[in-house]
Design a protein around this motif. Structure first.
Motif, short mmCIF file in Angstrom:
data_model
loop_
_atom_site.label_atom_id
_atom_site.label_comp_id
_atom_site.label_asym_id
_atom_site.label_seq_id
_atom_site.Cartn_x
_atom_site.Cartn_y
_atom_site.Cartn_z
N GLN A 164 33.83 -0.36 -9.74
CA GLN A 164 33.92 0.90 -9.07
C GLN A 164 33.29 2.17 -9.55
OE1 GLN A 164 34.36 0.97 -5.62
NE2 GLN A 164 33.90 3.04 -5.71
N VAL A 165 33.78 2.03 -11.01
CA VAL A 165 33.19 3.21 -11.92
C VAL A 165 31.63 3.17 -11.95
CG1 VAL A 165 33.14 4.49 -14.23
CG2 VAL A 165 35.46 3.88 -13.15
N THR A 166 31.30 1.79 -12.27
CA THR A 166 30.08 1.77 -12.31
C THR A 166 29.11 1.90 -11.07
OG1 THR A 166 30.39 0.01 -14.20
CG2 THR A 166 28.12 -0.17 -13.15
N PHE A 167 29.70 1.46 -10.07
CA PHE A 167 28.86 1.65 -8.74
C PHE A 167 28.72 3.18 -8.56
CE2 PHE A 167 29.21 2.70 -4.11
CZ PHE A 167 28.09 2.16 -3.76
N SER A 168 29.94 4.16 -8.78
CA SER A 168 29.58 5.47 -8.60
C SER A 168 28.85 6.10 -9.48
CB SER A 168 31.16 6.06 -8.85
OG SER A 168 32.04 5.72 -8.11
N LYS A 169 28.75 5.62 -10.75
CA LYS A 169 27.81 6.48 -11.81
C LYS A 169 26.32 6.15 -11.25
CE LYS A 169 30.84 6.84 -15.55
NZ LYS A 169 31.06 6.47 -17.03
N ARG A 170 26.16 4.62 -11.08
CA ARG A 170 24.74 4.27 -10.79
C ARG A 170 24.32 4.89 -9.42
NH1 ARG A 170 22.61 -0.33 -14.44
NH2 ARG A 170 23.93 0.11 -16.19
N ARG A 171 25.06 4.74 -8.52
CA ARG A 171 24.80 5.37 -7.04
C ARG A 171 24.28 6.68 -7.36
NH1 ARG A 171 29.72 6.58 -4.57
NH2 ARG A 171 29.29 8.59 -4.89
N ALA A 172 25.28 7.45 -8.10
CA ALA A 172 24.76 9.07 -8.18
C ALA A 172 23.33 9.23 -8.92
CB ALA A 172 25.61 9.67 -8.94
N GLY A 173 23.05 8.20 -9.91
CA GLY A 173 21.80 8.22 -10.79
C GLY A 173 20.55 7.74 -9.94
N ILE A 174 20.84 6.91 -8.98
CA ILE A 174 19.56 6.43 -8.19
C ILE A 174 19.34 7.57 -7.36
CG2 ILE A 174 19.33 4.89 -6.19
CD1 ILE A 174 20.64 2.64 -7.73
N LEU A 175 20.32 8.11 -6.47
CA LEU A 175 20.10 9.25 -5.40
C LEU A 175 19.58 10.57 -6.25
CD1 LEU A 175 23.49 9.03 -3.20
CD2 LEU A 175 21.29 8.03 -2.80
N LYS A 176 19.96 10.64 -7.32
CA LYS A 176 19.36 11.95 -8.33
C LYS A 176 17.98 11.60 -8.37
CE LYS A 176 19.64 14.35 -12.62
NZ LYS A 176 20.28 14.15 -13.85
N LYS A 177 17.63 10.36 -8.69
CA LYS A 177 16.20 9.88 -9.07
C LYS A 177 15.30 9.91 -7.83
CE LYS A 177 16.41 9.16 -13.43
NZ LYS A 177 15.84 9.85 -14.51
N ALA A 178 16.03 9.41 -6.83
CA ALA A 178 15.08 9.60 -5.61
C ALA A 178 14.92 11.10 -5.34
CB ALA A 178 16.07 9.04 -4.43
N ARG A 179 15.74 12.08 -5.35
CA ARG A 179 15.41 13.39 -5.08
C ARG A 179 14.27 13.97 -6.03
NH1 ARG A 179 21.03 13.60 -3.81
NH2 ARG A 179 21.63 13.94 -5.88
N GLU A 180 14.69 13.42 -7.19
CA GLU A 180 13.42 14.04 -8.44
C GLU A 180 12.06 13.37 -7.86
OE1 GLU A 180 15.02 12.80 -11.97
OE2 GLU A 180 16.76 14.49 -11.97
#
Length: 199
Positions: free
Chosen positions: A18-34
């Motif tokens: 769950q911790v890994t999912f939250s971190k990676r999800r936030a990272g993917i969405l951040k990269k998509a915005r960027e």
């Protein structure tokens, strides 16, 4: 000291997963915005957690459905069946009709002016109704006052008539008493010589 490579496989521990999912999800969405901002790209990301919760991101200048349509057109992969296509076409047709109707409608300023005119008319109508009600109440009071005045005058006339009748009755009795108390009598002699008595 750098981090070592981790093996890409399912994390068995549910908490770590769950911790890994939250971190990676936030990272993917951040990269998509960027990438959308830096490269002026149209980006759409859809993520479902293992519990079925949806997370998504779409570039501000487009919508997710448009990105999926573009994907379907360019990839040749059908994302939805004929029924969904018909529904999508119907939605597009309704949107066009709605747009045309919006163009045909008056501008908001004209609608506001019409609404204000209607509200003013309603207010004036209520004011007139109130004035009419007040005038009706005033006329009722005037009629009531006149009725009371007439009743009072009729009562006065009754009292006056009763008083006049009493005076007549009293006067009649008074005259009878006066004549009976007179100490002398009159003898009336006819003025014709043949009718006079001989002395």
């Amino acid at each position: 000291m750098g981090r070592g490579k981790i093996e890409i496989k399912r994390i068995e521990n549910s908490t770590n997963r769950q911790v890994t999912f939250s971190k990676r999800r936030a990272g993917i969405l951040k990269k998509a915005r960027e990438i959308g901002v830096l490269c002026d790209a149209q980006v759409g990301v859809v993520i479902f957690s293992s519990a079925g919760k949806l997370y998504d991101y779409c570039s501000p200048k487009t919508t997710l459905s448009r990105i999926l349509e573009k994907y379907q057109t360019n990839s040749g992969k059908i994302l939805w069946d004929e029924k969904h296509k018909r529904l999508s076409a119907e939605i597009d047709r309704i949107k066009k009709e709605n747009d045309n109707m919006q163009i045909e409608l008056r501008s908001p300023k004209e609608l506001i002016a019409i609404e204000e005119a209607l509200l003013n008319g309603l207010t004036n109508l209520r004011d007139k109704q109130m004035d009419h009600w007040r005038m009706h109440r005033r006329n009722e009071r005037i009629l009531e006052d006149e009725r009371k005045l007439l009743a009072f005058r009729v009562q006065q006339q009754d009292v006056k008539l009763s008083g006049d009748m009493r005076e007549l009755e009293l006067g009649y009795h008074h005259d009878r008493e006066f004549t009976s108390q007179m100490p002398f009598t009159f003898r009336v002699q006819p003025s014709h010589p043949n009718l006079q008595e001989d002395e």
